[in-house]
Every structure is written in structure tokens, then in C-alpha cells.
Design a protein around this motif. Structure first.
Motif, PDB file in Angstrom:
ATOM      1  N   PRO A   4       0.839  -1.213   0.000  1.00 32.96           N
ATOM      2  CA  PRO A   4       0.000   0.000   0.000  1.00 32.96           C
ATOM      3  C   PRO A   4       0.866   1.253   0.000  1.00 32.96           C
ATOM      4  CG  PRO A   4      -0.750  -1.586   1.643  1.00 32.96           C
ATOM      5  CD  PRO A   4       0.564  -2.087   1.135  1.00 32.96           C
ATOM      6  N   LEU A   5       0.436   2.241  -0.735  1.00 31.26           N
ATOM      7  CA  LEU A   5       1.149   3.508  -0.793  1.00 31.26           C
ATOM      8  C   LEU A   5       0.892   4.272   0.498  1.00 31.26           C
ATOM      9  CD1 LEU A   5       1.079   5.808  -3.949  1.00 31.26           C
ATOM     10  CD2 LEU A   5       1.641   6.603  -1.679  1.00 31.26           C
ATOM     11  N   ARG A   6       1.951   4.723   1.172  1.00 32.34           N
ATOM     12  CA  ARG A   6       1.854   5.361   2.486  1.00 32.34           C
ATOM     13  C   ARG A   6       2.189   6.843   2.371  1.00 32.34           C
ATOM     14  NH1 ARG A   6       2.718   2.224   6.956  1.00 32.34           N
ATOM     15  NH2 ARG A   6       4.379   3.590   7.714  1.00 32.34           N
ATOM     16  N   VAL A   7       1.301   7.686   2.897  1.00 33.24           N
ATOM     17  CA  VAL A   7       1.445   9.138   2.748  1.00 33.24           C
ATOM     18  C   VAL A   7       1.369   9.824   4.104  1.00 33.24           C
ATOM     19  CG1 VAL A   7       0.343  11.223   1.817  1.00 33.24           C
ATOM     20  CG2 VAL A   7       0.490   9.165   0.415  1.00 33.24           C
ATOM     21  N   LEU A   8       2.207  10.857   4.266  1.00 32.44           N
ATOM     22  CA  LEU A   8       2.110  11.751   5.419  1.00 32.44           C
ATOM     23  C   LEU A   8       1.594  13.101   4.927  1.00 32.44           C
ATOM     24  CD1 LEU A   8       4.535  12.275   8.357  1.00 32.44           C
ATOM     25  CD2 LEU A   8       3.791  14.270   7.030  1.00 32.44           C
ATOM     26  N   ARG A  21      -7.142  13.679   3.147  1.00 34.40           N
ATOM     27  CA  ARG A  21      -7.167  12.339   3.733  1.00 34.40           C
ATOM     28  C   ARG A  21      -8.317  11.512   3.145  1.00 34.40           C
ATOM     29  NH1 ARG A  21      -9.673  12.785   8.483  1.00 34.40           N
ATOM     30  NH2 ARG A  21      -8.017  14.147   9.253  1.00 34.40           N
ATOM     31  N   LEU A  22      -9.501  12.115   3.061  1.00 34.57           N
ATOM     32  CA  LEU A  22     -10.662  11.401   2.535  1.00 34.57           C
ATOM     33  C   LEU A  22     -10.450  11.015   1.068  1.00 34.57           C
ATOM     34  CD1 LEU A  22     -13.536  13.522   4.120  1.00 34.57           C
ATOM     35  CD2 LEU A  22     -12.821  11.205   4.769  1.00 34.57           C
ATOM     36  N   ILE A  23      -9.879  11.936   0.292  1.00 37.23           N
ATOM     37  CA  ILE A  23      -9.628  11.663  -1.119  1.00 37.23           C
ATOM     38  C   ILE A  23      -8.634  10.516  -1.287  1.00 37.23           C
ATOM     39  CG2 ILE A  23      -8.556  12.591  -3.214  1.00 37.23           C
ATOM     40  CD1 ILE A  23      -9.694  15.355  -2.342  1.00 37.23           C
ATOM     41  N   ASP A  27      -9.144   6.282  -2.536  1.00 37.45           N
ATOM     42  CA  ASP A  27      -8.429   5.705  -3.678  1.00 37.45           C
ATOM     43  C   ASP A  27      -7.467   4.606  -3.246  1.00 37.45           C
ATOM     44  OD1 ASP A  27      -8.227   6.035  -6.597  1.00 37.45           O
ATOM     45  OD2 ASP A  27      -6.116   6.439  -6.198  1.00 37.45           O
ATOM     46  N   GLY A  28      -7.597   4.142  -2.001  1.00 42.20           N
ATOM     47  CA  GLY A  28      -6.764   3.045  -1.533  1.00 42.20           C
ATOM     48  C   GLY A  28      -5.381   3.435  -1.073  1.00 42.20           C
ATOM     49  N   ILE A  29      -5.153   4.727  -0.836  1.00 41.25           N
ATOM     50  CA  ILE A  29      -3.852   5.220  -0.378  1.00 41.25           C
ATOM     51  C   ILE A  29      -3.905   5.408   1.131  1.00 41.25           C
ATOM     52  CG2 ILE A  29      -2.216   7.148  -0.505  1.00 41.25           C
ATOM     53  CD1 ILE A  29      -3.210   7.567  -3.408  1.00 41.25           C
ATOM     54  N   ASP A  30      -2.924   4.888   1.841  1.00 45.36           N
ATOM     55  CA  ASP A  30      -2.911   4.889   3.303  1.00 45.36           C
ATOM     56  C   ASP A  30      -2.285   6.177   3.838  1.00 45.36           C
ATOM     57  OD1 ASP A  30      -3.103   4.144   5.916  1.00 45.36           O
ATOM     58  OD2 ASP A  30      -1.580   2.563   5.819  1.00 45.36           O
ATOM     59  N   VAL A  31      -3.046   6.963   4.604  1.00 41.84           N
ATOM     60  CA  VAL A  31      -2.508   8.151   5.269  1.00 41.84           C
ATOM     61  C   VAL A  31      -2.011   7.706   6.642  1.00 41.84           C
ATOM     62  CG1 VAL A  31      -3.013  10.456   6.155  1.00 41.84           C
ATOM     63  CG2 VAL A  31      -4.072   9.675   4.028  1.00 41.84           C
ATOM     64  N   LEU A 114      -4.759  14.793  -7.531  1.00 42.85           N
ATOM     65  CA  LEU A 114      -4.043  14.536  -6.272  1.00 42.85           C
ATOM     66  C   LEU A 114      -3.563  13.100  -6.201  1.00 42.85           C
ATOM     67  CD1 LEU A 114      -3.158  15.393  -3.413  1.00 42.85           C
ATOM     68  CD2 LEU A 114      -5.438  14.706  -2.620  1.00 42.85           C
ATOM     69  N   THR A 115      -4.461  12.151  -6.421  1.00 42.86           N
ATOM     70  CA  THR A 115      -4.072  10.748  -6.304  1.00 42.86           C
ATOM     71  C   THR A 115      -3.078  10.360  -7.408  1.00 42.86           C
ATOM     72  OG1 THR A 115      -6.045  10.082  -7.562  1.00 42.86           O
ATOM     73  CG2 THR A 115      -6.204  10.079  -5.151  1.00 42.86           C
ATOM     74  N   ALA A 116      -3.267  10.904  -8.608  1.00 46.19           N
ATOM     75  CA  ALA A 116      -2.329  10.605  -9.689  1.00 46.19           C
ATOM     76  C   ALA A 116      -0.940  11.146  -9.368  1.00 46.19           C
ATOM     77  CB  ALA A 116      -2.836  11.202 -11.004  1.00 46.19           C
ATOM     78  N   ALA A 117      -0.870  12.331  -8.758  1.00 44.08           N
ATOM     79  CA  ALA A 117       0.413  12.931  -8.411  1.00 44.08           C
ATOM     80  C   ALA A 117       1.156  12.089  -7.381  1.00 44.08           C
ATOM     81  CB  ALA A 117       0.196  14.338  -7.868  1.00 44.08           C
ATOM     82  N   VAL A 118       0.434  11.645  -6.371  1.00 43.12           N
ATOM     83  CA  VAL A 118       1.057  10.826  -5.326  1.00 43.12           C
ATOM     84  C   VAL A 118       1.590   9.527  -5.920  1.00 43.12           C
ATOM     85  CG1 VAL A 118       0.588   9.503  -3.234  1.00 43.12           C
ATOM     86  CG2 VAL A 118      -0.275  11.834  -3.449  1.00 43.12           C
ATOM     87  N   ARG A 119       0.813   8.917  -6.780  1.00 46.21           N
ATOM     88  CA  ARG A 119       1.261   7.657  -7.386  1.00 46.21           C
ATOM     89  C   ARG A 119       2.431   7.889  -8.344  1.00 46.21           C
ATOM     90  NH1 ARG A 119      -2.120   3.718  -5.948  1.00 46.21           N
ATOM     91  NH2 ARG A 119      -4.272   4.251  -5.344  1.00 46.21           N
ATOM     92  N   THR A 120       2.438   9.021  -9.024  1.00 46.26           N
ATOM     93  CA  THR A 120       3.524   9.332  -9.959  1.00 46.26           C
ATOM     94  C   THR A 120       4.861   9.456  -9.243  1.00 46.26           C
ATOM     95  OG1 THR A 120       2.094  10.444 -11.568  1.00 46.26           O
ATOM     96  CG2 THR A 120       4.415  11.066 -11.568  1.00 46.26           C
ATOM     97  N   VAL A 121       4.907  10.235  -8.169  1.00 48.76           N
ATOM     98  CA  VAL A 121       6.198  10.432  -7.500  1.00 48.76           C
ATOM     99  C   VAL A 121       6.616   9.196  -6.720  1.00 48.76           C
ATOM    100  CG1 VAL A 121       5.884  12.936  -7.372  1.00 48.76           C
ATOM    101  CG2 VAL A 121       5.218  11.519  -5.422  1.00 48.76           C
ATOM    102  N   ARG A 122       5.669   8.383  -6.298  1.00 48.94           N
ATOM    103  CA  ARG A 122       6.011   7.162  -5.577  1.00 48.94           C
ATOM    104  C   ARG A 122       6.859   6.236  -6.439  1.00 48.94           C
ATOM    105  NH1 ARG A 122       2.988   2.185  -4.080  1.00 48.94           N
ATOM    106  NH2 ARG A 122       4.228   1.188  -2.442  1.00 48.94           N
ATOM    107  N   THR A 123       6.618   6.233  -7.746  1.00 51.98           N
ATOM    108  CA  THR A 123       7.373   5.362  -8.639  1.00 51.98           C
ATOM    109  C   THR A 123       8.756   5.914  -8.971  1.00 51.98           C
ATOM    110  OG1 THR A 123       6.482   6.395 -10.648  1.00 51.98           O
ATOM    111  CG2 THR A 123       5.226   4.566  -9.703  1.00 51.98           C
TER     112      THR A 123
END
Length: 232
Positions: A4-8, A21-23, A27-31, A114-123
């Protein structure tokens, strides 16, 4: 990546954190943690080891710029940092990008962005909107000691790599670079990877900054592409 993708989340506004956080969770991203200032963000990263940090620039006690520097300086396995701002031409945003942040988002971003950006930089890719990032660099590069300038010697680059860097700084994607230079896209990716490795850069955002600060690309350079790109 199956974990799972983990975000602060770091923002002093409760409503912003709650909305993001809700967004993300929808989308399955863990805050995994939230912070109201930079100090809490630094401690939260140490404690929870997230993949990505969404970092507000202007927070009390310690701002997002200083927190970004502390998180990314000399820390193996450091998370990717996305800067949150309400204004796209912000000196603090430029300094944060210089310090190693992987991109920035305006706070009125859509849920999908937002979710696309988080997933983009995670890779490992950079979140680079060429037109905005270039305007930001043009405005603040070489303008005073407040910016965290990236001092790099381009002498290690081959003529072809210098050409690729110059076009990359104008906002061309890997596909556009391949077309312009009559190369295969995998070859372009190899050139970009070698440029980043030789200059000790994290991603394309820092490469753009280096291109302007060294004078390889002038502040009046024509915008060559308008669409965001995340290739590395």
C-alpha cells in the motif's frame, strides 16, 4: 509495487488535511500520519517512514521548506516530497524544489490529480508541469541567497547529454525528445538517467533548475510543450 502507498500529510489547516485524507483513502492510499507544522512532519517521517509527503509551504514554528531540507538531506530511503501551495509562483516552492522536492501541487487540485500525483512520485518520477515549473525557475533562479541553489558542473556531460538537458528544461517529454532528436524513446530515457546520475540529481525537476542556473537555458527560452510529464 504491491505494498500500500503510504502518505504523510503536513498542513496547518484542518480542513485541508481532512479533505486530502478522505480523497487519498477513497483511492486506496494509506494516510499514516498528519502534521500541523514542519517539526511534526520531520518527526512523523522518522516514525512512520511514508513513501510520499504532501507538504504545505507556510506552516508555523517550522515551514515546509526547512522540513523538506531536513527530510531529504543525507537520508537514505527518504520519501518523495510534493509541495502544496496556493500560488504557483512562490519563492518558497522554488527553494523546496531545489532542496529535492519532486514537484508541487496547487491546493485547488482535483481529487484525480491529487491521487495521480502521489502515485507518480512514488514510482520515482517527477511531478513536472513544464509551463508552470519553467516560469517558477525563470523568476527565481539566481535571485538571491534565499533559494537553495543547485550548483552543478556540466563538464561531465557529453554534447548529446547537454542537448537532451536543454530540451528537457524546455518541457519536452521523453516521447517529444525522441521525435526531436530522431532517437528511440528507450535511448532518450537512458540519456536522461545518465544526466541525473552524473549531476547527482533526484529527478527532472532538479534538472530543469540546473539548466537555468548554469545558463544552459536562458530565462527567455520558448515554451516547447504545455502538457505535464512525469517521465524519468
Amino acid at each position: 509495487m504491491t505494498e500500500p502507498l503510504r502518505v504523510l500529510l503536513a498542513d496547518d489547516q484542518t480542513l485541508v488535511r481532512t479533505g486530502f485524507r478522505l480523497i487519498l483513502r477513497a483511492d486506496g492510499i494509506d494516510v499514516v500520519a498528519e502534521a500541523t507544522n514542519g517539526g511534526e512532519a520531520v518527526e512523523g517521517v522518522r516514525r512512520t517512514r511514508p513513501d510520499v509527503v504532501l507538504m504545505d509551504v507556510r506552516m508555523p514554528e517550522m515551514d515546509g521548506l526547512e522540513a523538506t531540507r531536513r527530510i531529504l538531506t543525507g537520508a537514505p530511503g527518504a520519501p518523495r516530497v510534493i509541495i502544496l501551495t496556493t500560488f504557483d509562483l512562490d519563492r518558497y516552492v522554488y527553494a523546496a524544489l531545489s532542496a529535492g522536492a519532486s514537484g508541487f501541487l496547487l491546493k485547488d487540485v482535483t481529487p484525480e490529480q491529487l491521487t495521480a500525483a502521489v502515485r507518480t512520485v512514488r514510482t520515482g518520477d517527477a511531478l513536472l508541469a513544464p509551463a508552470i515549473t519553467r516560469r517558477l525557475v525563470q523568476r527565481f533562479a539566481r535571485h538571491g541567497s534565499e533559494t537553495a541553489a543547485l550548483h552543478r558542473d556540466l563538464a561531465s556531460l557529453t554534447p548529446r547529454e547537454l542537448e537532451v538537458l536543454g530540451l528537457l528544461a524546455r518541457g519536452l517529454s521523453n516521447a517529444e525528445l525522441a521525435t526531436r532528436l530522431h532517437l528511440a524513446e528507450p535511448t532518450v530515457k537512458t540519456h536522461v538517467a545518465r544526466i541525473l546520475a552524473k549531476l547527482g540529481l533526484r529527478d527532472r525537476v532538479q534538472a530543469v533548475i540546473v539548466a537555468y542556473e548554469t545558463g544552459l537555458v536562458s530565462a527567455g527560452a520558448r515554451e516547447a510543450a504545455q502538457q505535464p510529464t512525469g517521465q524519468a
